[in-house]
Design an enzyme around this catalytic site. Structure first.
Site, PDB file in Angstrom:
ATOM      1  N   CYS A  77       0.800  -1.231   0.000  1.00  0.00           N
ATOM      2  CA  CYS A  77       0.000   0.000   0.000  1.00  0.00           C
ATOM      3  C   CYS A  77       0.825   1.271   0.000  1.00  0.00           C
ATOM      4  CB  CYS A  77      -0.994  -0.003   1.154  1.00  0.00           C
ATOM      5  SG  CYS A  77      -0.261   0.058   2.817  1.00  0.00           S
ATOM      6  N   HIS A 114      -2.607   0.815   7.295  1.00  0.00           N
ATOM      7  CA  HIS A 114      -2.904   0.838   5.868  1.00  0.00           C
ATOM      8  C   HIS A 114      -2.990   2.278   5.371  1.00  0.00           C
ATOM      9  CE1 HIS A 114      -4.304  -0.323   1.971  1.00  0.00           C
ATOM     10  NE2 HIS A 114      -5.405   0.404   2.098  1.00  0.00           N
ATOM     11  N   ASP A 129      -7.627   4.097  -3.611  1.00  0.00           N
ATOM     12  CA  ASP A 129      -6.757   3.108  -2.976  1.00  0.00           C
ATOM     13  C   ASP A 129      -6.400   2.039  -4.001  1.00  0.00           C
ATOM     14  OD1 ASP A 129      -5.400   1.353  -1.383  1.00  0.00           O
ATOM     15  OD2 ASP A 129      -7.033   1.012   0.046  1.00  0.00           O
TER      16      ASP A 129
END
Length: 276
Positions: A77, A114, A129
């Site tokens: 991420c 995250h 995302d």
């Protein structure tokens, strides 16, 4: 000193757009945001191979471009969303970092580890995302309480829990599942450096003990977690098979488009064998 929070002045935007296969208009509008997000998800897989290979995960933009653009690798991420943030900032979008607690497959509260993004487009805020992996978004999701959207074969929703906390949810055969929860607090690149250190080194992190490679497409999800490759489609049961040490390098190439050099393939196979 650069005025770009996400180091967009260091980005080779043309090379990035070529990497994700995007050839459309480049404007700070919703159509461009959707198309770039969708192309990035389709082109760049989620992977933790640097951690398994025993190397640090570098978040400076030069390293991100070298790995994910020039070498055509993937990332997790912090890498993927940092690269996307730089590209969007370069195009002219307003981009804010967010921090989230992953809830999927969690039996207890997890720390904020995250990274996601809030992006302004056409007068509205959007959750972006490209770095969650298997159950992640295909396109941006409007940041509005109760928002629900179908993206390809997958359905997502945004729930509000009070105190500014929102929850990204996904609809599966057994109903709705929480993916992650995030608050309104702005996060900065330096914050992700701390999260990245925990995620890539702490023994409680799920990314230090096994290979994890994932990708969401508009109608299929692929995930290699440890030795098990799972292919999921919305219209049937998931397909599973065990990937042996001898099959690993080819599985990475054929299923995820990841090619490693001979030395890395040998190292990865050795670590893979010891952990499966």
């Amino acid at each position: 000193m650069s005025t770009f929070l996400w180091s967009a002045d260091e980005l080779d935007l043309d090379a990035y757009l070529a990497r994700i296969g995007y050839e459309g208009p480049v404007r700070p509008d919703l159509a461009t945001l959707r198309a770039v997000h969708r192309a990035h998800v389709a082109a760049i897989p989620f992977e933790n191979l640097e951690v398994i290979l025993g190397r640090p995960v570098l978040l400076d933009l030069k390293s991100l471009q070298d790995k994910m653009v020039a070498q055509r690798r993937g990332g997790y991420c912090y890498e993927q969303n940092s690269l996307l943030a730089a590209a969007l900032e370069r195009i002219g979008f307003s981009v804010t970092g967010l921090g989230a607690r992953v809830r999927m497959r969690a039996d207890r509260m997890r720390p904020v580890t995250h990274m996601a993004l809030r992006v302004e487009a056409d007068g509205e805020a959007w959750l972006c995302d490209v770095g969650f992996g298997g159950e992640g978004l295909v396109e941006p999701l409007r940041l509005v309480d109760g928002e629900q959207a179908v993206q390809g074969a997958w359905t997502y929703a945004l729930a509000h829990e009070g105190d500014g906390v929102h929850v990204l949810r996904t609809l599966g055969p057994e109903g709705w599942t929480d993916v992650y929860a995030f608050g309104p607090e702005q996060r900065f690149p330096v914050d992700y450096g701390q999260m990245n250190y925990y995620t890539s080194t702490h023994p409680d992190s799920p990314f230090v003990s096994r290979v994890i490679v994932q990708q969401t497409g508009p109608d299929v999800r692929r995930a290699l977690v440890g030795p098990v490759l799972v292919v999921t489609r919305p219209d049937g049961p998931a397909e599973q098979r065990v990937v042996t040490e001898a099959e690993l390098a080819e599985a990475l190439r054929s299923e995820f488009g990841i090619g490693l050099g001979p030395e890395d393939e040998e190292t990865l196979a050795r670590v893979y064998r010891s952990r499966t």
